[in-house]
Scaffold this motif. Structure first.
Motif, PDB file in Angstrom:
ATOM      1  N   PHE A 170       0.908  -1.175   0.078  1.00 59.75           N
ATOM      2  CA  PHE A 170       0.007  -0.203   0.133  1.00 59.75           C
ATOM      3  C   PHE A 170       0.633   1.134   0.053  1.00 59.75           C
ATOM      4  CE2 PHE A 170      -3.405   2.557   1.997  1.00 59.75           C
ATOM      5  CZ  PHE A 170      -4.438   2.420   1.077  1.00 59.75           C
ATOM      6  N   LEU A 171       0.647   2.111  -1.050  1.00 60.46           N
ATOM      7  CA  LEU A 171       1.661   3.254  -1.206  1.00 60.46           C
ATOM      8  C   LEU A 171       0.723   4.435  -1.267  1.00 60.46           C
ATOM      9  CD1 LEU A 171       2.523   0.846  -3.376  1.00 60.46           C
ATOM     10  CD2 LEU A 171       4.534   2.268  -3.433  1.00 60.46           C
ATOM     11  N   TYR A 172       1.047   5.420  -0.226  1.00 60.49           N
ATOM     12  CA  TYR A 172       0.312   6.830  -0.302  1.00 60.49           C
ATOM     13  C   TYR A 172       1.006   7.523  -1.456  1.00 60.49           C
ATOM     14  CZ  TYR A 172      -1.300   5.165   4.224  1.00 60.49           C
ATOM     15  OH  TYR A 172      -1.898   4.787   5.039  1.00 60.49           O
ATOM     16  N   ILE A 173       0.132   8.235  -2.302  1.00 62.37           N
ATOM     17  CA  ILE A 173       0.829   9.041  -3.327  1.00 62.37           C
ATOM     18  C   ILE A 173       0.109  10.437  -3.226  1.00 62.37           C
ATOM     19  CG2 ILE A 173      -1.146   8.312  -4.696  1.00 62.37           C
ATOM     20  CD1 ILE A 173       0.965   8.485  -7.205  1.00 62.37           C
ATOM     21  N   THR A 174       1.022  11.566  -3.230  1.00 65.78           N
ATOM     22  CA  THR A 174       0.605  12.931  -3.488  1.00 65.78           C
ATOM     23  C   THR A 174       0.819  13.342  -4.998  1.00 65.78           C
ATOM     24  OG1 THR A 174       3.062  13.850  -2.991  1.00 65.78           O
ATOM     25  CG2 THR A 174       1.028  13.378  -1.098  1.00 65.78           C
ATOM     26  N   PHE A 175      -0.168  14.274  -5.362  1.00 73.98           N
ATOM     27  CA  PHE A 175      -0.175  14.511  -6.882  1.00 73.98           C
ATOM     28  C   PHE A 175      -0.440  15.950  -6.907  1.00 73.98           C
ATOM     29  CE2 PHE A 175      -1.428  12.630 -11.098  1.00 73.98           C
ATOM     30  CZ  PHE A 175      -1.942  13.856 -11.545  1.00 73.98           C
ATOM     31  N   SER A 176       0.288  16.732  -7.589  1.00 73.21           N
ATOM     32  CA  SER A 176      -0.064  17.881  -7.491  1.00 73.21           C
ATOM     33  C   SER A 176       0.085  18.408  -8.905  1.00 73.21           C
ATOM     34  CB  SER A 176       0.884  19.021  -6.759  1.00 73.21           C
ATOM     35  OG  SER A 176       0.780  20.220  -7.020  1.00 73.21           O
ATOM     36  N   VAL A 177      -0.867  19.295  -9.850  1.00 70.60           N
ATOM     37  CA  VAL A 177      -0.720  19.587 -11.067  1.00 70.60           C
ATOM     38  C   VAL A 177      -1.969  20.911 -11.242  1.00 70.60           C
ATOM     39  CG1 VAL A 177      -2.482  18.142 -11.906  1.00 70.60           C
ATOM     40  CG2 VAL A 177      -1.215  19.192 -13.300  1.00 70.60           C
ATOM     41  N   ARG A 178      -1.526  21.997 -11.935  1.00 70.78           N
ATOM     42  CA  ARG A 178      -2.081  23.176 -12.060  1.00 70.78           C
ATOM     43  C   ARG A 178      -2.969  23.633 -10.636  1.00 70.78           C
ATOM     44  NH1 ARG A 178      -3.113  23.120 -17.676  1.00 70.78           N
ATOM     45  NH2 ARG A 178      -3.510  20.930 -18.608  1.00 70.78           N
ATOM     46  N   GLU A 179      -1.946  23.650  -9.861  1.00 70.50           N
ATOM     47  CA  GLU A 179      -2.309  24.097  -8.553  1.00 70.50           C
ATOM     48  C   GLU A 179      -3.499  23.419  -7.810  1.00 70.50           C
ATOM     49  OE1 GLU A 179      -3.067  28.377  -8.854  1.00 70.50           O
ATOM     50  OE2 GLU A 179      -0.959  28.725  -9.657  1.00 70.50           O
ATOM     51  N   ARG A 180      -3.491  22.245  -8.080  1.00 68.47           N
ATOM     52  CA  ARG A 180      -4.607  21.205  -7.435  1.00 68.47           C
ATOM     53  C   ARG A 180      -3.732  19.991  -6.636  1.00 68.47           C
ATOM     54  NH1 ARG A 180      -7.478  22.376 -12.018  1.00 68.47           N
ATOM     55  NH2 ARG A 180      -9.761  22.765 -11.770  1.00 68.47           N
ATOM     56  N   ASP A 181      -3.768  20.175  -5.326  1.00 72.02           N
ATOM     57  CA  ASP A 181      -3.184  19.046  -4.557  1.00 72.02           C
ATOM     58  C   ASP A 181      -3.992  18.046  -4.304  1.00 72.02           C
ATOM     59  OD1 ASP A 181      -0.641  20.517  -4.298  1.00 72.02           O
ATOM     60  OD2 ASP A 181      -1.561  21.640  -2.710  1.00 72.02           O
ATOM     61  N   LEU A 182      -3.697  16.774  -5.086  1.00 69.68           N
ATOM     62  CA  LEU A 182      -4.698  15.551  -4.863  1.00 69.68           C
ATOM     63  C   LEU A 182      -3.931  14.502  -4.203  1.00 69.68           C
ATOM     64  CD1 LEU A 182      -5.777  15.716  -8.638  1.00 69.68           C
ATOM     65  CD2 LEU A 182      -7.211  16.276  -6.561  1.00 69.68           C
ATOM     66  N   ARG A 183      -4.651  13.841  -3.256  1.00 72.15           N
ATOM     67  CA  ARG A 183      -4.201  12.492  -2.759  1.00 72.15           C
ATOM     68  C   ARG A 183      -4.820  11.261  -3.108  1.00 72.15           C
ATOM     69  NH1 ARG A 183      -0.675  14.553   1.221  1.00 72.15           N
ATOM     70  NH2 ARG A 183      -0.990  16.661   1.704  1.00 72.15           N
ATOM     71  N   GLY A 184      -3.975  10.266  -3.274  1.00 70.05           N
ATOM     72  CA  GLY A 184      -4.475   9.172  -3.611  1.00 70.05           C
ATOM     73  C   GLY A 184      -3.551   7.718  -3.207  1.00 70.05           C
ATOM     74  N   TYR A 185      -3.801   6.793  -3.748  1.00 70.76           N
ATOM     75  CA  TYR A 185      -3.165   5.452  -3.378  1.00 70.76           C
ATOM     76  C   TYR A 185      -2.512   4.578  -4.608  1.00 70.76           C
ATOM     77  CZ  TYR A 185      -5.751   7.174   0.913  1.00 70.76           C
ATOM     78  OH  TYR A 185      -6.102   7.865   1.805  1.00 70.76           O
ATOM     79  N   ILE A 186      -1.540   3.924  -4.421  1.00 74.59           N
ATOM     80  CA  ILE A 186      -1.384   2.778  -5.259  1.00 74.59           C
ATOM     81  C   ILE A 186      -1.310   1.653  -4.390  1.00 74.59           C
ATOM     82  CG2 ILE A 186       0.310   1.563  -6.662  1.00 74.59           C
ATOM     83  CD1 ILE A 186       1.549   4.590  -7.201  1.00 74.59           C
ATOM     84  N   ALA A 187      -2.179   0.722  -4.700  1.00 77.19           N
ATOM     85  CA  ALA A 187      -2.223  -0.493  -4.004  1.00 77.19           C
ATOM     86  C   ALA A 187      -1.716  -1.752  -5.100  1.00 77.19           C
ATOM     87  CB  ALA A 187      -3.571  -0.910  -3.616  1.00 77.19           C
ATOM     88  N   MET A 188      -0.619  -2.434  -4.550  1.00 81.64           N
ATOM     89  CA  MET A 188      -0.171  -3.709  -5.327  1.00 81.64           C
ATOM     90  C   MET A 188      -0.620  -4.936  -4.584  1.00 81.64           C
ATOM     91  SD  MET A 188       3.557  -2.019  -6.523  1.00 81.64           S
ATOM     92  CE  MET A 188       4.012  -3.787  -7.212  1.00 81.64           C
ATOM     93  N   MET A 189      -1.644  -5.587  -5.250  1.00 80.47           N
ATOM     94  CA  MET A 189      -2.110  -6.996  -4.601  1.00 80.47           C
ATOM     95  C   MET A 189      -1.425  -8.017  -4.915  1.00 80.47           C
ATOM     96  SD  MET A 189      -6.040  -5.897  -5.038  1.00 80.47           S
ATOM     97  CE  MET A 189      -5.875  -5.411  -6.683  1.00 80.47           C
TER      98      MET A 189
END
Length: 214
Positions: A170-189
């Motif tokens: 389970f990998l937490y991921i932060t994502f920033s583009v066009r002044e938007r800060d998004l958060r998500g996850y990468i899950a490798m099963m």
């Protein structure tokens, strides 16, 4: 001892895996920059091995029960399914960040599936290709699929016959583009044997890296 305890990553292994994945998402950021024409920041601040039940509960706790994900299966020295996961409420915001502010909302909604699949494909392919290259083992990726549901729905997408298959990197991921800060996850099963194979490859990578420092 639980199956998660048996393949728990050491601090050194976690650091090595986090470094490898961050190189992968940095490459993904460069690819996305070419797509969007603006600077993109991606990072993976932490990595954990969890049971699928615990990972699903964590997703609900942090992101609610309506999620959207891009899924790709991978096969090779270690095999499984990779998911790039975002809260569904933020999916249009992600699409808007990727395709730009000029397009009308109605067209953004129409392009959501395609834009999510392409974004997920770029991020997951770069992460897994980088892992494969740095660990010196080839991986084959399937075409991306967009899936929706709660954490349990998404993490049960992988059809495994193994009794010990319920493990998630389970990998937490932060994502920033066009002044938007998004958060998500990468899950490798992955099942136990694949996670143990990954752990062994990380050990080799660490040993080789340390040898190169002397």
């Amino acid at each position: 001892m639980s199956s998660v305890d048996e393949i728990e990553l050491s601090e050194l292994e976690q650091d090595a895996l986090t470094e490898v994945v961050n190189i992968g998402v940095s490459r993904a950021a460069l690819s996305l920059r070419k797509m969007v024409g603006e600077h993109v920041l991606l990072s993976v601040p932490s990595v954990e091995v969890l049971s699928r039940k615990r990972a699903a509960a964590l997703l609900v706790q942090q992101s609610g029960d309506k999620l959207v994900a891009v899924k790709q299966n991978f096969t090779g020295a270690f095999s499984g399914g990779a998911l790039l996961i975002f809260p569904q409420a933020r999916s249009l915001e992600l699409v808007r960040a990727v395709i730009g502010p000029e397009m009308p909302d109605s067209e953004v909604a129409e392009m959501e599936h395609e834009a999510l699949a392409e974004t997920g494909n770029v991020i997951l392919n770069n992460c897994l290709a980088t892992m494969a290259n740095m660990l010196k083992r080839p991986l084959t990726m399937s075409i991306p699929q967009v899936v929706r549901g709660d954490g349990t729905d998404l993490l049960n997408q992988q059809q495994d016959d193994d009794a010990d298959a319920g493990l998630v990197l389970f990998l937490y991921i932060t994502f920033s583009v066009r002044e938007r800060d998004l958060r998500g996850y990468i899950a490798m099963m992955m099942n136990m044997s694949s996670l143990l194979a990954l752990k062994e490859l990380l050990g080799g990578f660490i040993a080789e890296t340390m040898d190169g420092e002397f």
